[in-house]
Design a protein around this motif. Structure first.
Motif, mmCIF file in Angstrom:
data_model
loop_
_atom_site.group_PDB
_atom_site.id
_atom_site.type_symbol
_atom_site.label_atom_id
_atom_site.label_comp_id
_atom_site.label_asym_id
_atom_site.label_seq_id
_atom_site.Cartn_x
_atom_site.Cartn_y
_atom_site.Cartn_z
ATOM 1 N N LYS A 1 0.822 -1.206 0.000
ATOM 2 C CA LYS A 1 0.000 0.000 0.000
ATOM 3 C C LYS A 1 0.861 1.264 0.000
ATOM 4 C CE LYS A 1 -3.827 2.174 2.460
ATOM 5 N NZ LYS A 1 -4.697 2.157 3.634
ATOM 6 N N SER A 2 1.875 1.294 0.828
ATOM 7 C CA SER A 2 2.554 2.582 1.007
ATOM 8 C C SER A 2 4.074 2.556 0.848
ATOM 9 C CB SER A 2 2.199 3.170 2.373
ATOM 10 O OG SER A 2 2.485 2.224 3.380
ATOM 11 N N SER B 1 3.008 5.077 -6.438
ATOM 12 C CA SER B 1 1.667 4.508 -6.543
ATOM 13 C C SER B 1 1.410 3.616 -5.338
ATOM 14 C CB SER B 1 1.578 3.698 -7.838
ATOM 15 O OG SER B 1 0.257 3.305 -8.096
ATOM 16 N N SER B 2 0.153 3.328 -5.100
ATOM 17 C CA SER B 2 -0.220 2.333 -4.093
ATOM 18 C C SER B 2 -0.476 1.006 -4.826
ATOM 19 C CB SER B 2 -1.455 2.833 -3.341
ATOM 20 O OG SER B 2 -1.787 1.953 -2.296
ATOM 21 N N CYS C 1 -5.692 6.513 -1.485
ATOM 22 C CA CYS C 1 -4.352 6.571 -2.089
ATOM 23 C C CYS C 1 -3.786 7.982 -1.976
ATOM 24 C CB CYS C 1 -4.415 6.156 -3.561
ATOM 25 S SG CYS C 1 -4.791 4.411 -3.812
ATOM 26 N N ALA D 1 0.249 8.908 -2.412
ATOM 27 C CA ALA D 1 0.469 8.382 -3.765
ATOM 28 C C ALA D 1 0.078 9.452 -4.784
ATOM 29 C CB ALA D 1 -0.344 7.115 -3.985
ATOM 30 N N VAL E 1 -2.670 6.614 -9.334
ATOM 31 C CA VAL E 1 -3.538 5.532 -8.861
ATOM 32 C C VAL E 1 -3.868 4.649 -10.053
ATOM 33 C CG1 VAL E 1 -5.680 4.959 -7.666
ATOM 34 C CG2 VAL E 1 -4.515 7.127 -7.150
#
Ligand SMILES: [Zn+2]
Length: 414
Positions: A115-116, A138-139, A173, A178, A181
């Protein structure tokens, strides 16, 4: 502090090889002066002068479809895509350094397995704490919930179906930092026969994501194979479209109408790597190879047509698979020449000048021009005649990002 002068260099400026021998002076993060046709730049006290020996100075490369968290690299083979969390974090950081080692001073993420991690890594890179390219982080890539997926109540809001879940995902996001996406708007034949023609979202859902992205100040990217997926993404305001293999006339017309706003990366690297792979007997790639052969033939027709219509097509090829490792990214340029009819200069330009535009920094990145950021490569060879020299990191005599050497020519020469 003094500047850095590259003298006795041939200059590829992002569009073409300049005539004659030239010199470039860097001050701080930026290019201060460019001299051509045998002229010199003005030296100032404290300047360090590097003899370019007639080698080529060019902008750093931009990877348009990066997967830094995908595990395999030229330094480490990983049989599969999954890693334990701590390994994933370190592998992602290592892959960032590997891309920079191979001349990629910028990377536009096409999705992460965490995710991060890219957002956190980007903070470390940007503050000078770790080597890596400028990163549009990006996530995770979003695909819709599958039948049988058990989402806990906390996940339903962002990962369930419908326009509101799409908005919540984009918002989520954006809130972690981010900038891009990524959505899978269509499936993928290489993973499941026939899936490339399946739409994974409705127009209403995609458009809701688009509205939220504009509100949240983030960009949307999509995996889009089916023609209807390309159209869906364009109508929803997606900025980057990957693959687009099955685009029909209507999709091409729609693409052309948005040619100043959108970027396309066919991701031909993974297709070539699939065709070239010779897997062990227990690993059956026959379906993937059939799919790749079809995609290759379609892309050979598609990309020249996209260019004819004035679209911005960039190298970037899904590197990170075991048979298509991170670090091999410069091969995409060779494939643009071999399969799409690009000259070497045109392929270089797609990876530099257009790359700067892709990064949202077209007025300060991707060209050798006064005022531009000093992301530069000094290449032992003539990439403007033969892009394959970029695949040999030993020929990258200097790699500079933001005016600082990642690879110092004085050390490279030792
Ligand atoms: Zn990808």
């Amino acid at each position: 502090m003094g500047g850095i002068i590259f003298e006795n260099v041939r200059i590829f400026d992002g569009a073409q090889l300049r005539p004659g021998i030239g010199a470039v002076r860097v001050e701080g993060q930026r290019i201060a002066e460019v001299a051509e046709g045998g002229r010199a730049v003005a030296r100032q006290p404290g300047d360090r002068v590097i003899d370019g020996r007639g080698q080529t100075l060019m902008p750093g490369l931009v990877e348009a479809h990066a997967h830094l968290s995908w595990p395999s690299s030229v330094e480490r083979f990983v049989p599969g895509m999954a890693l334990p969390p701590e390994d994933l974090v370190l592998t992602t950081a290592r892959n960032a350094r590997i891309l920079l080692d191979h001349g990629f001073t910028s990377a536009y993420s096409a999705g992460s397995l965490s995710k991060s991690v890219e957002v956190v890594l980007n903070g470390f890179i940007a503050s000078g704490g770790m080597p890596g390219p400028r990163l549009i982080a990006s996530s995770i890539e979003r695909s819709p919930p599958q039948a049988g997926d058990e989402l806990d109540p906390g996940q339903v809001a962002e990962h369930g179906s419908g326009p509101e879940a799409m908005r919540a995902f984009v918002k989520g996001c954006a809130s972690i930092g981010a900038k891009s996406v990524k959505f899978l708007l269509s499936g993928e034949d290489a993973l499941m026969p026939g899936a490339s023609q399946q739409l994974l979202y409705t127009q209403e859902e995609a458009s809701a994501a688009g509205e939220q992205a504009r509100e949240s100040g983030v960009w949307l990217a999509c995996h889009a194979q089916a023609s209807e997926a390309v159209k869906m993404g364009l109508r929803a305001g997606f900025r980057v479209l990957y693959h687009c293999t099955y685009a029909d006339q209507e999709a091409l017309d729609l693409l052309e109408s948005k040619r100043d706003e959108v970027f396309i990366a066919p991701a031909i690297g993974i297709i070539q790597a699939t065709l070239d792979a010779s897997p062990p007997p227990h690993f059956d790639m026959s379906h993937m190879k059939r799919s790749a052969a079809e995609v290759m033939e379609l892309q050979k027709k598609l990309v020249p047509e996209l260019r004819r219509r004035g679209l911005k097509v960039l190298p970037g090829g899904d590197y990170g698979f075991p048979f298509n490792p991170n670090g091999r990214n410069a091969r995409d340029l060779e494939l643009f020449v071999r399969h799409f009819g690009y000259s070497a200069e045109e392929a270089l330009s797609a990876a530099t000048l257009l790359g700067g535009e892709l990064m949202g920094m077209g007025d300060e990145l991707g060209q050798v021009k006064p005022g531009f950021l000093a992301d530069l490569l000094l290449v032992d060879g003539d990439p403007a005649a033969d892009v394959t020299v970029l695949q040999d990191r030993g020929r990258l005599r200097a790699i500079m990002k933001d005016g600082r050497f990642h690879k110092d020519p004085a050390l490279a020469d030792l």
